[in-house]
Design a protein around this motif. Structure first.
Motif, PDB file in Angstrom:
ATOM      1  N   SER A 194      28.691  74.031  24.119  1.00  0.00           N
ATOM      2  CA  SER A 194      28.070  75.013  25.276  1.00  0.00           C
ATOM      3  C   SER A 194      29.117  75.540  25.816  1.00  0.00           C
ATOM      4  O   SER A 194      28.877  76.853  26.311  1.00  0.00           O
ATOM      5  CB  SER A 194      27.251  74.520  26.084  1.00  0.00           C
ATOM      6  OG  SER A 194      26.068  74.371  25.287  1.00  0.00           O
ATOM      7  N   LEU A 195      30.100  74.826  26.272  1.00  0.00           N
ATOM      8  CA  LEU A 195      31.847  75.817  27.049  1.00  0.00           C
ATOM      9  C   LEU A 195      32.064  76.022  25.800  1.00  0.00           C
ATOM     10  O   LEU A 195      33.732  76.203  27.023  1.00  0.00           O
ATOM     11  CB  LEU A 195      32.470  74.505  27.706  1.00  0.00           C
ATOM     12  CG  LEU A 195      31.352  73.751  29.063  1.00  0.00           C
ATOM     13  CD1 LEU A 195      31.597  72.760  30.066  1.00  0.00           C
ATOM     14  CD2 LEU A 195      31.169  74.841  30.408  1.00  0.00           C
ATOM     15  N   ASN A 196      32.301  76.435  25.005  1.00  0.00           N
ATOM     16  CA  ASN A 196      32.763  76.591  23.887  1.00  0.00           C
ATOM     17  C   ASN A 196      33.834  75.861  24.020  1.00  0.00           C
ATOM     18  O   ASN A 196      35.437  76.693  23.419  1.00  0.00           O
ATOM     19  CB  ASN A 196      33.432  78.366  24.295  1.00  0.00           C
ATOM     20  CG  ASN A 196      32.136  79.155  24.651  1.00  0.00           C
ATOM     21  OD1 ASN A 196      30.880  79.300  23.585  1.00  0.00           O
ATOM     22  ND2 ASN A 196      32.301  79.840  25.431  1.00  0.00           N
ATOM     23  N   TYR A 231      20.938  76.630  31.624  1.00  0.00           N
ATOM     24  CA  TYR A 231      19.678  76.741  32.380  1.00  0.00           C
ATOM     25  C   TYR A 231      18.755  76.858  30.992  1.00  0.00           C
ATOM     26  O   TYR A 231      17.792  75.703  30.520  1.00  0.00           O
ATOM     27  CB  TYR A 231      18.693  78.203  32.760  1.00  0.00           C
ATOM     28  CG  TYR A 231      17.242  78.406  32.695  1.00  0.00           C
ATOM     29  CD1 TYR A 231      16.318  77.412  33.416  1.00  0.00           C
ATOM     30  CD2 TYR A 231      16.373  78.672  31.452  1.00  0.00           C
ATOM     31  CE1 TYR A 231      15.193  77.199  33.919  1.00  0.00           C
ATOM     32  CE2 TYR A 231      14.925  78.936  31.665  1.00  0.00           C
ATOM     33  CZ  TYR A 231      14.283  78.590  32.772  1.00  0.00           C
ATOM     34  OH  TYR A 231      13.015  78.610  32.784  1.00  0.00           O
ATOM     35  N   PHE A 232      18.954  77.090  30.138  1.00  0.00           N
ATOM     36  CA  PHE A 232      19.031  76.677  28.303  1.00  0.00           C
ATOM     37  C   PHE A 232      18.971  75.612  28.256  1.00  0.00           C
ATOM     38  O   PHE A 232      17.830  74.885  28.021  1.00  0.00           O
ATOM     39  CB  PHE A 232      19.480  77.693  26.960  1.00  0.00           C
ATOM     40  CG  PHE A 232      18.927  77.330  26.131  1.00  0.00           C
ATOM     41  CD1 PHE A 232      17.695  77.880  25.723  1.00  0.00           C
ATOM     42  CD2 PHE A 232      19.604  76.848  25.596  1.00  0.00           C
ATOM     43  CE1 PHE A 232      17.460  78.182  24.553  1.00  0.00           C
ATOM     44  CE2 PHE A 232      19.377  76.588  23.815  1.00  0.00           C
ATOM     45  CZ  PHE A 232      18.270  77.441  22.988  1.00  0.00           C
ATOM     46  N   THR A 233      19.913  74.944  28.340  1.00  0.00           N
ATOM     47  CA  THR A 233      20.459  73.034  27.943  1.00  0.00           C
ATOM     48  C   THR A 233      19.276  72.605  28.526  1.00  0.00           C
ATOM     49  O   THR A 233      18.958  71.246  28.140  1.00  0.00           O
ATOM     50  CB  THR A 233      21.738  73.172  27.839  1.00  0.00           C
ATOM     51  OG1 THR A 233      22.736  73.522  27.791  1.00  0.00           O
ATOM     52  CG2 THR A 233      21.961  71.515  28.214  1.00  0.00           C
ATOM     53  N   THR A 234      19.004  72.386  29.883  1.00  0.00           N
ATOM     54  CA  THR A 234      18.303  71.687  30.928  1.00  0.00           C
ATOM     55  C   THR A 234      16.866  72.075  30.673  1.00  0.00           C
ATOM     56  O   THR A 234      16.117  71.465  30.753  1.00  0.00           O
ATOM     57  CB  THR A 234      18.700  71.612  32.705  1.00  0.00           C
ATOM     58  OG1 THR A 234      18.676  73.172  32.606  1.00  0.00           O
ATOM     59  CG2 THR A 234      20.025  71.215  31.795  1.00  0.00           C
ATOM     60  N   LEU A 285      11.125  71.570  23.810  1.00  0.00           N
ATOM     61  CA  LEU A 285      11.315  71.160  21.795  1.00  0.00           C
ATOM     62  C   LEU A 285      10.450  70.629  21.384  1.00  0.00           C
ATOM     63  O   LEU A 285      10.071  71.651  20.147  1.00  0.00           O
ATOM     64  CB  LEU A 285      12.786  71.741  21.960  1.00  0.00           C
ATOM     65  CG  LEU A 285      13.443  71.283  20.056  1.00  0.00           C
ATOM     66  CD1 LEU A 285      13.028  73.238  20.062  1.00  0.00           C
ATOM     67  CD2 LEU A 285      14.678  71.712  20.061  1.00  0.00           C
ATOM     68  N   PRO A 286      10.648  70.060  21.966  1.00  0.00           N
ATOM     69  CA  PRO A 286       9.682  69.139  20.909  1.00  0.00           C
ATOM     70  C   PRO A 286       7.963  68.812  20.629  1.00  0.00           C
ATOM     71  O   PRO A 286       7.095  69.150  19.983  1.00  0.00           O
ATOM     72  CB  PRO A 286       9.662  67.444  21.946  1.00  0.00           C
ATOM     73  CG  PRO A 286      10.735  68.075  22.149  1.00  0.00           C
ATOM     74  CD  PRO A 286      11.061  69.275  23.144  1.00  0.00           C
TER      75      PRO A 286
END
Length: 135
Positions: free
Chosen positions: A51-53, A122-125, A131-132
């Motif tokens: 995510s941090l490239n 925000y998306f990650t946390t 998603l489940p």
């Protein structure tokens, strides 16, 4: 009035499902041994590095990833990569101190993501927790 009750019922049901999922995940994690805890958190850390490239290219080793990311992420604690390598490539069973190092690495990567990419953070946390429910 019926619509409000229906929407409220659906929201309460979704909240219940999310809370139940969190409880199940935390219980499953608490029952793991240190080896599986370290692998689980390290896999999460590698995902955070992506995510941090910072991605592993074909033929690239974890040590090379450590060097490249370490040059640019000065505030991140990347000691977890060495522990991850030991666990993957040998029969190393991590102790509690190594587990703590992996957890500190996770926290520092989350802080780097929050600082550098607030939307990804925000998306990650937050959104990934839902998603489940969608699957």
């Amino acid at each position: 009035m019926i619509i409000v009750i229906s929407v409220g019922s659906v929201l309460v049901l979704l909240l219940f499902i999310v809370l139940l999922e969190r409880i199940i995940i935390s219980r499953r994690f608490s029952r793991m041994d240190n080896y599986n805890k370290v692998l689980t958190i390290c896999n999460e850390n590698i995902r955070l590095l992506k995510s941090l490239n910072y991605k592993l290219d074909t033929g690239e080793t974890l040590e090379e990833l450590n060097i490249i990311a370490g040059r640019e992420l000065l505030d991140a604690d990347l000691r977890f990569i060495e522990i991850y390598e030991k666990c993957i490539y040998s029969d190393h069973i991590p102790d509690n101190d190594e587990l703590e190092i992996v957890i500190v690495g996770n926290t520092s990567l989350m802080n780097s993501l929050k600082t550098n990419y607030p939307t990804k953070y925000y998306f990650t946390t937050q959104l990934m927790k839902l998603l489940p429910l969608l699957i």
